[in-house]
Enzyme design. Structure first.
Site, PDB file in Angstrom:
ATOM      1  N   LYS A  22      -3.477   9.761  -7.933  1.00 38.77           N
ATOM      2  CA  LYS A  22      -3.413   8.462  -8.589  1.00 38.77           C
ATOM      3  C   LYS A  22      -3.947   7.359  -7.688  1.00 38.77           C
ATOM      4  O   LYS A  22      -4.720   6.497  -8.124  1.00 38.77           O
ATOM      5  CB  LYS A  22      -1.962   8.148  -8.979  1.00 38.77           C
ATOM      6  CG  LYS A  22      -1.807   6.813  -9.684  1.00 38.77           C
ATOM      7  CD  LYS A  22      -0.365   6.401  -9.847  1.00 38.77           C
ATOM      8  CE  LYS A  22       0.118   5.637  -8.648  1.00 38.77           C
ATOM      9  NZ  LYS A  22       1.230   4.706  -8.944  1.00 38.77           N
ATOM     10  N   ASN A  23      -3.543   7.367  -6.428  1.00 39.67           N
ATOM     11  CA  ASN A  23      -3.911   6.278  -5.522  1.00 39.67           C
ATOM     12  C   ASN A  23      -5.361   6.347  -5.055  1.00 39.67           C
ATOM     13  O   ASN A  23      -5.827   5.452  -4.351  1.00 39.67           O
ATOM     14  CB  ASN A  23      -2.969   6.258  -4.321  1.00 39.67           C
ATOM     15  CG  ASN A  23      -1.565   5.837  -4.702  1.00 39.67           C
ATOM     16  OD1 ASN A  23      -1.364   5.160  -5.709  1.00 39.67           O
ATOM     17  ND2 ASN A  23      -0.588   6.250  -3.922  1.00 39.67           N
ATOM     18  N   ARG A  95       0.152  -2.837 -10.271  1.00 44.20           N
ATOM     19  CA  ARG A  95      -0.375  -3.625  -9.163  1.00 44.20           C
ATOM     20  C   ARG A  95      -1.821  -3.277  -8.826  1.00 44.20           C
ATOM     21  O   ARG A  95      -2.563  -4.110  -8.314  1.00 44.20           O
ATOM     22  CB  ARG A  95       0.492  -3.414  -7.919  1.00 44.20           C
ATOM     23  CG  ARG A  95       1.868  -4.012  -7.990  1.00 44.20           C
ATOM     24  CD  ARG A  95       2.509  -4.062  -6.626  1.00 44.20           C
ATOM     25  NE  ARG A  95       1.746  -4.907  -5.720  1.00 44.20           N
ATOM     26  CZ  ARG A  95       1.864  -6.230  -5.619  1.00 44.20           C
ATOM     27  NH1 ARG A  95       2.721  -6.867  -6.393  1.00 44.20           N
ATOM     28  NH2 ARG A  95       1.140  -6.905  -4.757  1.00 44.20           N
ATOM     29  N   CYS A 119       5.853  -1.431  -9.599  1.00 43.02           N
ATOM     30  CA  CYS A 119       7.221  -1.120  -9.182  1.00 43.02           C
ATOM     31  C   CYS A 119       7.834  -2.282  -8.401  1.00 43.02           C
ATOM     32  O   CYS A 119       7.175  -2.911  -7.589  1.00 43.02           O
ATOM     33  CB  CYS A 119       7.245   0.136  -8.313  1.00 43.02           C
ATOM     34  SG  CYS A 119       6.940   1.660  -9.218  1.00 43.02           S
ATOM     35  N   LYS A 164      -1.709  -7.083   9.360  1.00 44.79           N
ATOM     36  CA  LYS A 164      -0.939  -5.843   9.324  1.00 44.79           C
ATOM     37  C   LYS A 164      -1.717  -4.849   8.468  1.00 44.79           C
ATOM     38  O   LYS A 164      -2.575  -5.233   7.661  1.00 44.79           O
ATOM     39  CB  LYS A 164       0.459  -6.072   8.753  1.00 44.79           C
ATOM     40  CG  LYS A 164       0.485  -6.579   7.321  1.00 44.79           C
ATOM     41  CD  LYS A 164       1.921  -6.763   6.839  1.00 44.79           C
ATOM     42  CE  LYS A 164       1.933  -7.275   5.389  1.00 44.79           C
ATOM     43  NZ  LYS A 164       3.316  -7.438   4.879  1.00 44.79           N
ATOM     44  N   VAL A 165      -1.420  -3.589   8.654  1.00 44.61           N
ATOM     45  CA  VAL A 165      -2.135  -2.563   7.895  1.00 44.61           C
ATOM     46  C   VAL A 165      -1.763  -2.693   6.422  1.00 44.61           C
ATOM     47  O   VAL A 165      -0.587  -2.696   6.057  1.00 44.61           O
ATOM     48  CB  VAL A 165      -1.785  -1.153   8.406  1.00 44.61           C
ATOM     49  CG1 VAL A 165      -2.480  -0.099   7.552  1.00 44.61           C
ATOM     50  CG2 VAL A 165      -2.184  -1.007   9.868  1.00 44.61           C
ATOM     51  N   VAL A 167      -3.049  -1.024   2.727  1.00 41.59           N
ATOM     52  CA  VAL A 167      -3.929  -0.135   1.964  1.00 41.59           C
ATOM     53  C   VAL A 167      -4.650  -0.919   0.880  1.00 41.59           C
ATOM     54  O   VAL A 167      -5.868  -0.834   0.723  1.00 41.59           O
ATOM     55  CB  VAL A 167      -3.120   1.023   1.351  1.00 41.59           C
ATOM     56  CG1 VAL A 167      -3.994   1.842   0.396  1.00 41.59           C
ATOM     57  CG2 VAL A 167      -2.554   1.916   2.448  1.00 41.59           C
ATOM     58  N   ILE A 330       7.677   0.068   5.742  1.00 43.91           N
ATOM     59  CA  ILE A 330       6.584  -0.441   4.907  1.00 43.91           C
ATOM     60  C   ILE A 330       7.084  -1.491   3.918  1.00 43.91           C
ATOM     61  O   ILE A 330       6.595  -2.622   3.897  1.00 43.91           O
ATOM     62  CB  ILE A 330       5.889   0.709   4.155  1.00 43.91           C
ATOM     63  CG1 ILE A 330       5.459   1.808   5.131  1.00 43.91           C
ATOM     64  CG2 ILE A 330       4.687   0.176   3.373  1.00 43.91           C
ATOM     65  CD1 ILE A 330       4.478   1.373   6.193  1.00 43.91           C
TER      66      ILE A 330
END
Length: 419
Positions: A22-23, A95, A119, A164-165, A167, A330
């Protein structure tokens, strides 16, 4: 509203085939805006994929869907994009909708995207998305719940360090930079396999990207990208979930259609707990061998342990032989499954971003409620481990991220049904 009824106590035994990620597929679908036509295979049958299809169609894309037993093929034709607004009614559902911002802006010079939904597991703000696009020359304002973005001419290559990291912001930056003028260098990038997959798809489309899979990515912008065909990688989060399902039910499951190297950190964590995990052809085999040790866990950006598997690991640790400490680094609100696990007899105490899990001999069935996608599946794992009945409410979250979950579990002996 549907619910799941689970009668636990049966060790899972059999084979589970993993679906497309999915991602990975969602940003790849957004990348179709950058070209005229993109043919995508190994597309999972998920509501989030349907939402992205609806979003692309709202922009003017034509999408042909070829359905197979276990996957979709999508042929996305975007040459007639004529709407540059992503409306709230679609974006609020997911999102990942924000990933159309970069492609629309870099190709057409304008985009208006509603602030996203998804979510409820933390702020997950869009600040980094906006900051990197501004660094490329975009003019951006937030008005009435929308991100209004425009550029005078092409976006410009830039050097940008993420605070910051992220994705999501890494993905939007890459999608924008591939058509920007000049060279873009991105630092402190996400290194997730799904980002690597997006980059590989973009290279198939003609993009010039170096440093893939590292924290420093260099992109030389092109005037245009080509039509292409691309197969999406398999879902490591789905694979990890079924790896934990095999362990928590004291089962023996072969998880197939997944590259071992992208689930190796999951395998190593399971091995720490005493579970046997071995690579097999086209996958991994997980076998319970009579013990389950308590192990501490911290979630971190890849190659660290994925936050999307924290809840599933916690379910497993509720039945371990000692005390484990789970640290969530996270998202600040990702322990919403804890009260529901405690309803099933788990002994968990949350202290800030840490959860102390004291293993118990057995969980018991109960009526529980899902708060988000990953929490919902953690409660399913807990239910499968009991010798009684569990009823899971608000299961619509599941269909966003797990294809044929009941079927895959039932084929391995689970007693689970949707009513």
């Amino acid at each position: 509203m549907h619910k799941l009824i689970i009668h636990g106590g049966t060790p899972l035994k059999g084979i589970i085939n993993i679906s497309g990620a999915k991602n990975a597929v969602l940003p790849i679908m957004a990348a179709s805006i950058l070209t005229d036509k993109l043919h995508i295979t190994n597309v999972p049958k998920l509501t989030d994929v349907s939402t992205m299809k609806d979003l692309l169609r709202s922009h003017g894309a034509d999408i042909e869907i070829i359905e197979h037993q276990d996957e979709f093929e999508l042929i996305i034709d975007t040459k007639n994009i004529n709407n540059f607004t992503a409306d709230y009614e679609i974006v609020r559902k997911m999102r990942a909708s924000i990933w159309v911002l970069g492609p629309l802006l870099t190709k057409y010079g304008k985009a208006k995207v509603s602030l996203p939904g998804g979510c409820a597991i933390g702020a997950r703000q869009v600040d980094l998305h906006i900051a990197v696009l501004k660094a490329m020359g975009a003019e951006i304002e937030i008005e009435d719940g929308y991100i209004n973005a425009s550029s005078k001419g092409r976006l410009k290559g830039t050097h940008f360090v993420f605070d910051k990291v992220s994705v999501g912001a890494t993905i939007n930056a890459i999608l924008a930079a591939v058509l920007a003028e000049g060279e873009t260098m991105l630092f402190n990038c996400g290194r997730e396999p799904e980002i690597v997959d997006l980059c590989n798809c973009l290279i198939t489309m003609g993009a010039d990207i170096a440093g893939i899979g590292t924290s420093e990515i260099t992109i030389k912008g092109k005037d245009s990208l080509n039509k292409a065909s691309y197969k999406v990688l398999s879902d490591r989060i789905e694979a990890g979930t079924y790896m934990f399902a095999a362990a928590i039910t004291k089962g023996d499951v072969k998880i197939c259609r997944i590259d071992y190297h992208i689930v190796e950190n999951i395998a190593l964590k399971l091995i720490e707990t005493g579970i046997k995990v071995v690579p097999i052809n086209n996958g991994v085999q997980v076998t319970y061998e009579g013990k389950l040790n308590s192990v501490d866990l911290e979630t971190n950006p890849y190659p660290g342990f994925a936050t999307d598997l924290q809840a599933q690991f916690m379910s497993l640790m509720t039945l371990s032989s000692g005390v484990s400490m789970i640290t969530e680094n996270i998202f600040e609100n990702r322990f919403m499954h804890v009260p529901e696990l405690c309803r099933m007899g788990a002994d968990i105490v949350v202290r800030g971003n840490k959860a102390v899990v004291r293993g118990v001999e057995m969980l018991k069935g109960a009526e529980v409620m899902a708060s988000d996608l990953r929490a919902s599946v953690s409660l399913i794992l807990a239910g499968l481990s009991t010798n009684s009945k569990t009823v899971l409410h608000r299961i619509y979250h599941l269909d966003r991220g797990f294809q044929d979950l009941e079927k895959k579990l039932s084929n391995c002996g689970a007693d689970i049904k949707r009513v």
